[in-house]
Design a protein around this motif. Structure first.
Motif, short mmCIF file in Angstrom:
data_model
loop_
_atom_site.label_atom_id
_atom_site.label_comp_id
_atom_site.label_asym_id
_atom_site.label_seq_id
_atom_site.Cartn_x
_atom_site.Cartn_y
_atom_site.Cartn_z
N HIS A 95 -0.73 -2.85 -4.39
CA HIS A 95 -2.16 -3.40 -4.33
C HIS A 95 -3.06 -2.10 -4.08
O HIS A 95 -4.36 -2.32 -4.53
N LEU A 113 -5.81 -1.57 -7.01
CA LEU A 113 -5.23 -1.65 -8.29
C LEU A 113 -5.24 -2.94 -8.94
O LEU A 113 -5.52 -3.99 -8.20
N SER A 114 -5.15 -3.08 -10.05
CA SER A 114 -5.39 -4.52 -10.94
C SER A 114 -4.36 -5.41 -10.07
O SER A 114 -3.41 -5.12 -9.89
N GLU A 151 -2.85 9.33 -12.87
CA GLU A 151 -3.06 8.11 -13.91
C GLU A 151 -1.73 7.41 -13.99
O GLU A 151 -1.67 6.27 -13.89
N CYS A 198 -10.44 9.89 -11.17
CA CYS A 198 -9.56 8.67 -11.65
C CYS A 198 -9.90 7.40 -10.89
O CYS A 198 -8.98 6.66 -10.68
N ALA A 240 2.59 2.02 -10.04
CA ALA A 240 2.17 1.35 -9.01
C ALA A 240 1.42 -0.14 -9.47
O ALA A 240 1.94 -1.22 -8.77
N ALA A 241 0.63 0.06 -10.25
CA ALA A 241 0.10 -1.44 -10.73
C ALA A 241 1.02 -2.16 -11.32
O ALA A 241 1.26 -3.49 -11.18
N ALA A 254 -0.72 5.80 -10.93
CA ALA A 254 -1.46 4.48 -10.69
C ALA A 254 -1.03 3.36 -11.59
O ALA A 254 -0.94 2.12 -11.18
N ASP A 255 -0.58 3.71 -12.73
CA ASP A 255 -0.26 2.84 -13.90
C ASP A 255 0.98 2.13 -13.11
O ASP A 255 1.59 0.82 -13.34
N MET A 291 -3.49 2.27 -3.58
CA MET A 291 -3.15 3.60 -3.46
C MET A 291 -3.75 4.40 -2.56
O MET A 291 -5.28 4.48 -2.67
N LYS A 308 -7.75 3.62 -3.82
CA LYS A 308 -7.99 3.00 -5.30
C LYS A 308 -7.40 1.32 -5.07
O LYS A 308 -5.89 1.50 -4.74
N THR A 336 0.70 -1.24 -0.01
CA THR A 336 0.01 0.07 0.09
C THR A 336 0.93 1.39 -0.09
O THR A 336 1.84 1.27 0.66
#
Ligand SMILES: CC(C)(COP(=O)(O)OP(=O)(O)OC[C@H]1O[C@@H](n2cnc3c(N)ncnc32)[C@H](O)[C@@H]1OP(=O)(O)O)[C@@H](O)C(=O)NCCC(=O)NCCS
Length: 176
Positions: free
Chosen positions: A116, A164-165, A104, A136, A110-111, A107-108, A118, A162, A82
């Motif tokens: 897992h 993440l994938s 964005e 977002c 981090a994924a 987040a990309d 944010m 959020k 996290t």
């Protein structure tokens, strides 16, 4: 759009410092009142880099319009997937999509790093930041009332998060 998002270099630190100190002077986004020094911002930048966390900048015609980064949410081992992020855009460059592009891109990243969750820790009345996070795909986690103070007012802290994938290998691990 006109700007590009890219990893910050050390020569971007003076611009990052100026944008940070503008937010300290003019907003309640950061709950500090004394401006940072160049040395403090450089140390922060190097620490993020040494820990493998990104510092991204939005560049246009050689100018830094804004920056974003993330780091540990809490240092205990169970929180290692996290992160807590922040995004700052120069006052003259707001409402042009810079904040969204930075968030964005964070987040990309981090994924891709297999993270897992944010978390944005947001002053609850910061409508611009709340709007940005909603756009977002962040959702409200909860509010801690009156946990901060600046400019003579109590401040509420809103957590927006959020998921993440997911990386199936990481998801299947049991954390006890
Ligand atoms: C919050 C901040 C980063 C937004 O950056 P920005 O580049 O202006 O945001 P964008 O132009 O990408 O806007 C994306 C969305 O955010 C929301 N938003 C942005 N500014 C807003 C405002 N003043 N009021 C309400 N919603 C706003 C909107 O939903 C917007 O989408 P839209 O333009 O399609 O309506 C910027 O205002 C800022 O740096 N503020 C000071 C520092 C700060 O508060 N940082 C966040 C700390 S948690």
């Amino acid at each position: 759009m006109g700007f590009v998002i890219k990893p910050a270099e050390e020569w971007d630190v003076p611009a990052i410092l100026a944008i940070t100190n503008q937010a300290i002077r003019e907003t309640t986004a950061l709950w500090v009142s004394a401006p940072y020094t160049y040395e403090e911002r450089l140390a922060w930048f190097r620490q993020r880099r040494d820990e493998g966390f990104p510092v991204l900048v939005a560049h246009e015609a050689g100018q830094v319009l804004g920056f974003g980064s993330y780091g540990h949410f809490r240092v205990y081992e169970g929180y290692s997937q996290t992160v807590e992020h922040s995004v700052y855009v120069d006052a003259d460059s707001r409402k042009r999509g810079v904040g969204r592009a930075l968030l964005e891109a964070l987040a990309d990243t981090a994924a891709r790093q297999g993270l897992h969750v944010m978390i944005g820790a947001i002053t609850a009345d910061n409508a611009a930041s709340v709007g940005l996070h909603e756009q977002c795909g962040f959702v409200r986690g909860g509010v801690l009332p009156e946990v901060g103070r600046k400019f003579g007012n109590w401040l509420d802290l809103l957590f927006m998060y959020k998921l993440l994938s997911m990386n199936p290998d990481i998801e299947s691990e049991q954390i006890v």
